[in-house]
Scaffold this active site. Structure first.
Site, PDB file in Angstrom:
ATOM      1  N   TRP A 185       0.864  -1.182   0.000  1.00 50.92           N
ATOM      2  CA  TRP A 185       0.000   0.000   0.000  1.00 50.92           C
ATOM      3  C   TRP A 185       0.899   1.230   0.000  1.00 50.92           C
ATOM      4  CZ3 TRP A 185      -0.336   3.809   3.937  1.00 50.92           C
ATOM      5  CH2 TRP A 185      -1.212   4.863   3.595  1.00 50.92           C
ATOM      6  N   GLU A 243      -3.069  -3.079  -2.433  1.00 47.10           N
ATOM      7  CA  GLU A 243      -4.221  -2.508  -1.722  1.00 47.10           C
ATOM      8  C   GLU A 243      -4.588  -1.161  -2.336  1.00 47.10           C
ATOM      9  OE1 GLU A 243      -3.429  -1.661   2.415  1.00 47.10           O
ATOM     10  OE2 GLU A 243      -5.532  -1.213   2.867  1.00 47.10           O
ATOM     11  N   LYS A 246      -6.994   2.467  -2.571  1.00 44.70           N
ATOM     12  CA  LYS A 246      -7.548   3.449  -1.633  1.00 44.70           C
ATOM     13  C   LYS A 246      -8.128   4.619  -2.400  1.00 44.70           C
ATOM     14  CE  LYS A 246      -6.435   5.852   2.643  1.00 44.70           C
ATOM     15  NZ  LYS A 246      -5.537   5.947   3.776  1.00 44.70           N
ATOM     16  N   ASP A 257      -9.628  -2.961   1.404  1.00 48.07           N
ATOM     17  CA  ASP A 257      -9.776  -2.503   2.789  1.00 48.07           C
ATOM     18  C   ASP A 257     -11.134  -1.815   2.842  1.00 48.07           C
ATOM     19  OD1 ASP A 257      -9.759  -0.435   4.876  1.00 48.07           O
ATOM     20  OD2 ASP A 257      -7.624  -0.870   5.167  1.00 48.07           O
ATOM     21  N   HIS A 259     -11.682   1.958   2.487  1.00 44.86           N
ATOM     22  CA  HIS A 259     -11.074   2.645   1.349  1.00 44.86           C
ATOM     23  C   HIS A 259     -12.013   2.910   0.191  1.00 44.86           C
ATOM     24  CE1 HIS A 259      -6.656   1.608   2.569  1.00 44.86           C
ATOM     25  NE2 HIS A 259      -7.364   2.171   3.530  1.00 44.86           N
ATOM     26  N   HIS A 316      -8.547  -6.228   4.168  1.00 42.26           N
ATOM     27  CA  HIS A 316      -8.269  -5.555   5.429  1.00 42.26           C
ATOM     28  C   HIS A 316      -9.626  -5.240   6.026  1.00 42.26           C
ATOM     29  CE1 HIS A 316      -3.912  -3.823   5.051  1.00 42.26           C
ATOM     30  NE2 HIS A 316      -3.941  -5.135   5.225  1.00 42.26           N
ATOM     31  N   ASP A 340     -12.063   6.978   6.450  1.00 37.30           N
ATOM     32  CA  ASP A 340     -11.224   5.810   6.738  1.00 37.30           C
ATOM     33  C   ASP A 340     -10.651   5.925   8.149  1.00 37.30           C
ATOM     34  OD1 ASP A 340      -9.681   3.509   6.315  1.00 37.30           O
ATOM     35  OD2 ASP A 340      -7.997   4.659   5.520  1.00 37.30           O
ATOM     36  N   ASP A 372     -10.546   3.879  10.694  1.00 35.52           N
ATOM     37  CA  ASP A 372      -9.911   2.721  11.323  1.00 35.52           C
ATOM     38  C   ASP A 372     -10.321   2.504  12.777  1.00 35.52           C
ATOM     39  OD1 ASP A 372      -8.172   1.402   9.276  1.00 35.52           O
ATOM     40  OD2 ASP A 372      -7.405   3.447   9.092  1.00 35.52           O
ATOM     41  N   ASP A 375      -7.181  -4.394  10.095  1.00 34.05           N
ATOM     42  CA  ASP A 375      -6.387  -3.170   9.937  1.00 34.05           C
ATOM     43  C   ASP A 375      -7.124  -1.991  10.561  1.00 34.05           C
ATOM     44  OD1 ASP A 375      -4.678  -1.164   9.222  1.00 34.05           O
ATOM     45  OD2 ASP A 375      -5.306  -1.086   7.126  1.00 34.05           O
TER      46      ASP A 375
HETATM   47  C1  RNT Z   1      -3.929   2.772   4.955  1.00 33.40           C
HETATM   48  C2  RNT Z   1      -4.001   1.334   4.629  1.00 33.40           C
HETATM   49  C3  RNT Z   1      -2.864   0.494   5.124  1.00 33.40           C
HETATM   50  C4  RNT Z   1      -2.410   0.850   6.507  1.00 33.40           C
HETATM   51  C5  RNT Z   1      -1.412  -0.112   7.125  1.00 33.40           C
HETATM   52  C6  RNT Z   1      -0.810   0.416   8.369  1.00 33.40           C
HETATM   53  O1  RNT Z   1      -5.083   3.446   4.694  1.00 33.40           O
HETATM   54  O2  RNT Z   1      -5.208   0.809   5.080  1.00 33.40           O
HETATM   55  O3  RNT Z   1      -3.201  -0.847   5.023  1.00 33.40           O
HETATM   56  O4  RNT Z   1      -3.481   0.990   7.384  1.00 33.40           O
HETATM   57  O5  RNT Z   1      -0.480  -0.430   6.173  1.00 33.40           O
HETATM   58 ZN    ZN Z   2      -5.496  -1.291   4.988  1.00 36.05          ZN
END
Ligand code: RNT
Ligand code: ZN
Length: 417
Positions: free
Chosen positions: A183, A224, A226, A258, A261, A285, A293, A295, A325
Site C-alpha cells: 500500500w 491494496e 484506496k 480494505d 477505502h 483488510h 477511513d 480505522d 487493519d
Molecule cells: C492505509 C491502509 C494500510 C495501513 C497499514 C498500516 O489506509 O489501510 O493498510 O493501514 O499499512
Molecule cells: Zn489497509
C-alpha cells in the site's frame, strides 16, 4: 446450566434448520485471521522517531502503548491468550528489530532484522504476513513508488524488493505462506495536472519489485487500493481501478480490499463475489470506517457479518486472506485488538451457522417473503451459546471474562509504562 449444556440445546435448534454446529466449529477453528501488530503502538514502529505520515492517523492518547519490541510482543501474547482460533501476525517493515548499534535504512532491510518476529511466530506455531512501509520516513515526505525523482523511486523499489525477500524468509521459516501487501499513500491534495504519470510510474515500480526471483507459492503479493487519504483528498495513484487492473494483468498478484477505502455507501461485502469470480485469491483488510477511513475497532456489525457471509457461502475460505487493519489509541489497546479479533471470528461463526444452501434456494425460487422472514429469524438464533462453547474448548475466556485479564495486565504492566 453449563456452557456445554447450553451448546447442546443450541446444537439441536441449529440441526432443525440443517446446520451442523460441530462442523461449523471445526471449520472456524482453522480459518486464519491475521492480526496487525500496529494496533499495539499506534503505527509507530521501531525504525524511526518521526510522526505517522501517509495520510493515515491515530487519535487518542490512552496510556500504556508498547514502546519496544519486547513490550509489543508481550502485548500480542496477551491478546493471543484471549482470542480463539488460528491466528497469524501481520508485521510492517517499520517494525524491524535491530541489534545493538545495528541499523539499516528501509532499502537495506534484511531477513535478519526480522529474526525476532520469526522466533516469536515459530514458538507459537503461527504464520507471519508482511507489509513494506512506504510512509513515516524522510524519503516518503512527498512520493514513494510514484516519485518523479528517480533516485527516490529506486530507493522505494529496493524497499519493496527487500520486503519480498523478507516475506519469503517468513514463509520458509514458519512453513506457512506469507501474504505481502503493498500500500502506498502517494497522491495529491488538490486537482492534479497529470493523473496518468504517477500511475505509470507506480505500475513500473511494482513490475520492478516483482521482477526479482522469489517463490510465488510462498509469497502472495497483494496490491491494496484506496480512494483518498488525509492531505490526499483529490487523487491517490493506487485507486481501485489501478489495483484491480494491475492484478488482473499481473499473474501471481492479488487484489486487497480494505473496507475503509471506498465511498461510505460502497460496501466491500458487495464486491467480494465479483472479485472471486475473476481472481484465484482475494485479500481483505477488515476495519470500521466511520464517516471516513477512520480505522475504528472492528465490531460485530452488519457489514462485518456480511463480509464473512460472502467468504463462507461462496466456499471461498481458502481463497480469501483475512487481515485486520485498524488503530485506536483512545482505549486500552489490548482490548481494542481482542474485541476486533473476537468479532471477526464471531462474524465467521454467524456465517457458518447459516443455512446458506437453503437461503440461496429461496432466492433462486423467488420466495423473497420467506427469505426475509428466515434471515431475520436467524438473527436471534443462539449463536452466543455456540461461541461460548467454542471459547471454552479453545481454552480462552468465555464471554466478557477476558476483560478481567486485560484489567490485570493494565494494572500490573501497562500502567507502569
Ligand atoms: C492505509 C491502509 C494500510 C495501513 C497499514 C498500516 O489506509 O489501510 O493498510 O493501514 O499499512
Ligand atoms: Zn489497509
Amino acid at each position: 446450566m453449563t456452557n456445554k449444556e447450553r451448546y447442546e440445546a443450541a446444537k439441536e435448534m441449529y440441526a432443525e434448520i440443517g446446520v451442523d454446529t460441530d462442523q461449523a466449529l471445526e471449520v472456524l477453528k482453522k480459518i486464519p485471521v491475521s492480526m496487525h501488530c500496529w494496533q499495539g503502538d499506534d503505527v509507530v514502529g521501531f525504525d524511526q522517531d518521526g510522526p505517522l505520515t501517509g495520510g493515515i492517523q491515530t487519535t487518542g492518547n490512552y496510556p500504556g502503548k508498547a514502546r519496544t519490541p519486547e513490550e509489543l510482543m508481550a502485548d500480542i501474547d496477551e491478546v493471543l491468550k484471549l482470542v480463539p482460533g488460528t491466528k497469524k501476525i501481520n508485521v510492517h517493515a517499520c517494525y524491524a528489530i535491530f541489534g545493538d548499534g545495528e541499523r539499516a535504512d528501509r532499502d537495506a532491510l534484511e531477513p535478519k532484522h526480522f529474526a525476532k518476529w520469526v522466533e516469536f511466530a515459530k514458538e507459537r506455531g503461527m504464520g507471519l504476513d508482511f507489509n513494506p512501509t512506504f510512509f513515516s520516513h524522510p524519503k516518503a515526505s512527498e512520493y514513494t513508488l510514484t516519485s518523479p525523482d528517480e533516485e527516490i523511486r529506486q530507493f522505494w523499489i529496493r524497499h519493496g524488493q527487500a520486503c519480498v525477500r523478507i516475506s519469503e524468509y517468513f514463509a520458509e521459516e514458519t512453513g506457512i505462506p506469507c501474504v505481502m501487501n503493498v500500500w502506498i499513500p502517494d497522491g495529491f491534495k488538490d486537482i492534479p495536472a497529470d493523473r496518468l504519470g504517477p500511475r505509470m510510474r507506480y505500475k513500473d515500480s511494482l513490475d520492478q519489485i516483482l521482477s526479482i526471483d522469489y517463490d510465488r507459492s510462498k509469497v502472495y503479493v497483494c496490491v491494496e487500493s484506496k480512494v483518498f487519504g488525509i492531505g490526499l483528498e483529490a487523487y491517490t495513484a493506487g485507486s481501485a481501478e489501478f489495483a484491480q487492473n494491475y492484478v488482473a494483468k499481473t499473474p501471481g498478484t492479488i487484489p486487497l480490499m480494505d473496507n475503509g477505502h471506498y465511498h461510505p455507501t460502497e460496501m466491500v461485502s458487495d464486491k467480494i463475489s465479483s472479485m472471486l469470480l475473476f481472481n484465484d485469491k482475494v485479500a481483505l483488510h477488515v476495519t470500521r470506517p466511520m464517516r471516513w477511513d477512520s480505522d475504528h475497532v472492528v465490531l460485530l456489525d452488519d457489514e462485518t457479518k456480511e463480509i464473512a457471509k460472502e467468504i463462507v457461502r461462496n466456499d471461498a475460505i481458502d481463497r480469501v486472506f483475512i487481515a485486520l487493519d485498524y488503530f485506536d489509541a483512545s482505549i486500552n489497546r489490548i482490548s481494542a485488538w481482542t474485541v476486533g479479533m473476537r468479532n471477526m471470528q464471531k462474524a465467521l461463526l454467524c456465517a457458518l451457522l447459516s443455512p446458506n444452501k437453503k437461503l440461496k434456494e429461496l432466492q433462486d425460487q423467488g420466495r423473497f417473503t420467506e427469505l426475509m422472514m428466515l434471515q431475520e429469524e436467524l438473527k436471534t438464533y443462539p449463536m452466543g451459546a455456540v461461541w461460548d462453547y467454542y471459547c471454552e474448548q479453545e481454552n480462552v475466556p468465555v464471554r466478557e471474562n477476558w476483560y478481567k485479564e486485560v484489567q490485570r495486565y493494565e494494572e500490573e504492566v501497562l500502567s507502569s509504562r
